[in-house]
Design an enzyme around this catalytic site. Structure first.
Site, short mmCIF file in Angstrom:
data_model
loop_
_atom_site.label_atom_id
_atom_site.label_comp_id
_atom_site.label_asym_id
_atom_site.label_seq_id
_atom_site.Cartn_x
_atom_site.Cartn_y
_atom_site.Cartn_z
CB SER A 15 -0.87 0.06 1.26
OG SER A 15 -1.53 -1.14 1.47
CG HIS A 46 -6.52 -1.29 -3.19
ND1 HIS A 46 -5.69 -0.30 -2.79
CD2 HIS A 46 -7.10 -1.77 -2.06
CE1 HIS A 46 -5.75 -0.16 -1.48
NE2 HIS A 46 -6.61 -1.05 -1.01
CG HIS A 68 -4.50 -6.92 1.84
ND1 HIS A 68 -4.77 -6.09 0.77
CD2 HIS A 68 -3.28 -6.58 2.30
CE1 HIS A 68 -3.75 -5.26 0.60
NE2 HIS A 68 -2.82 -5.54 1.51
CE1 TYR A 70 -8.14 -5.24 3.77
CE2 TYR A 70 -6.05 -5.88 4.75
CZ TYR A 70 -6.78 -5.06 3.90
OH TYR A 70 -6.15 -4.09 3.17
CD GLU A 71 -8.50 -6.94 -0.58
OE1 GLU A 71 -9.05 -6.64 -1.64
OE2 GLU A 71 -7.26 -7.14 -0.47
CB ALA A 98 2.35 -0.14 4.74
CG MET A 196 -3.39 -5.95 8.48
SD MET A 196 -4.86 -4.94 8.38
CE MET A 196 -4.74 -4.00 9.92
CB SER A 197 0.32 -7.84 3.15
OG SER A 197 1.51 -7.13 3.43
CG ASN A 220 1.60 2.51 12.22
OD1 ASN A 220 1.49 2.08 11.06
ND2 ASN A 220 1.35 1.76 13.27
CG HIS A 232 -6.10 2.59 4.72
ND1 HIS A 232 -5.07 1.66 4.66
CD2 HIS A 232 -6.49 2.80 3.44
CE1 HIS A 232 -4.86 1.35 3.40
NE2 HIS A 232 -5.70 2.03 2.64
#
Ligand code: HPA
Length: 262
Positions: A15, A46, A68, A70-71, A98, A196-197, A220, A232
């Site tokens: 991302s 995306h 991902h 979570y999708e 990220a 998350m990837s 972060n 996000h």
């Protein structure tokens, strides 16, 4: 008909890390919609595209956009691009992502080379019937992140004066970020960064025989380590900050990665 372009290195962009795609020379762009099994555009829009060309003279295939867990889409959307790279002839997969940092001294904007991962997503992209023609039923995950490729990243970073951190990436299902207690637990488990990837693609890549390197762009400090609320939007803004360094790092590292491969 000319022989099909054969990439040596596949690159998956995370991302906000699209700047790397601009470094590809003589790019040939294919939309994911033309590639069977690849991720379909999501509601967030995306863009997904494959960019083939060269970086520092090395044939590469850059995957801009990934699925991902979570999708909630088909697991094939995670598997297909990695296996496509292998079938196209690639020997190396470089992943970018990220991530949040669990180490206060490695803050937003820094890059971290992934030395290993912890899969806390609770699943694996290899669940289901195994195709023995692709890889073994029970693939080993020792040295999942190739030490020689890690060395190439270190050398490139040193040449460029980039302060490259190193650590263990923890794969988190999402889409919610972690609680502060979960971050403390991940710290105890040995995680240095969380995102998350990446872990699923690494598993699929090792299964089919690709060597893997990965770099996290720290966007972060993880929950509980700072007062900045996670979002996000903030992830994308800070990814853009790291994207320039990441692009320079990959351009310098790619010729070193393939030394001994050609
Ligand atoms: N947690 C999980 N995924 C992330 C984070 C985080 O703090 N930052 C960027 N992706």
């Amino acid at each position: 008909m000319s022989a099909r372009f054969r990439p040596l290195v596949g690159v998956i962009l995370g991302s906000g890390l699209g700047a790397v795609a601009d470094a590809v020379q003589r790019p040939r762009v294919t939309s994911y919609t033309d590639l069977p099994g690849f991720p379909r555009p999501t509601v967030e829009g995306h863009a997904g595209q494959l960019i083939e060309g060269t970086v520092a003279g090395v044939p590469v295939a850059v995957l801009q956009g990934r699925a991902h867990l979570y999708e909630g889409g088909p697991i094939e959307a995670i598997r297909a691009p990695v296996r496509w790279l292998r079938a196209a002839g690639a020997e190396i997969l470089v992943q970018t992502n990220a991530a949040g940092s669990l180490r206060p001294e490695v803050g937003p904007g820094r890059l971290m080379a992934v030395t290993d991962h912890i899969n806390l997503t609770g699943t694996s992209a290899l669940v289901g019937p195994n195709d023995a023609g692709v890889g073994p039923r029970f693939p080993a995950m020792g040295r999942a992140y190739d030490p020689a490729l890690l060395d190439a990243l270190r050398t490139a970073a040193a040449t460029l004066g980039i302060d490259l951190a190193e650590g263990v990436y923890t794969g988190w299902l999402g889409p919610s970020f972690e609680t502060a207690a979960e971050i403390r637990a991940i710290r105890v488990l040995g995680g240095d960064a969380v995102g998350m990837s990446t872990v699923q693609e690494t598993i699929v890549a090792r299964h089919c025989g690709l060597r893997v390197a990965a770099v996290s762009a720290i966007t972060n400090l993880a929950e509980g380590l700072s007062d900045v609320p996670l979002s996000h939007e903030q992830t994308l803004a800070d990814a853009a900050r790291a994207a320039g360094d990441l692009s320079r790092l990959l351009v310098a590292a790619i010729p070193l990665l393939v030394t001994g491969t050609c």
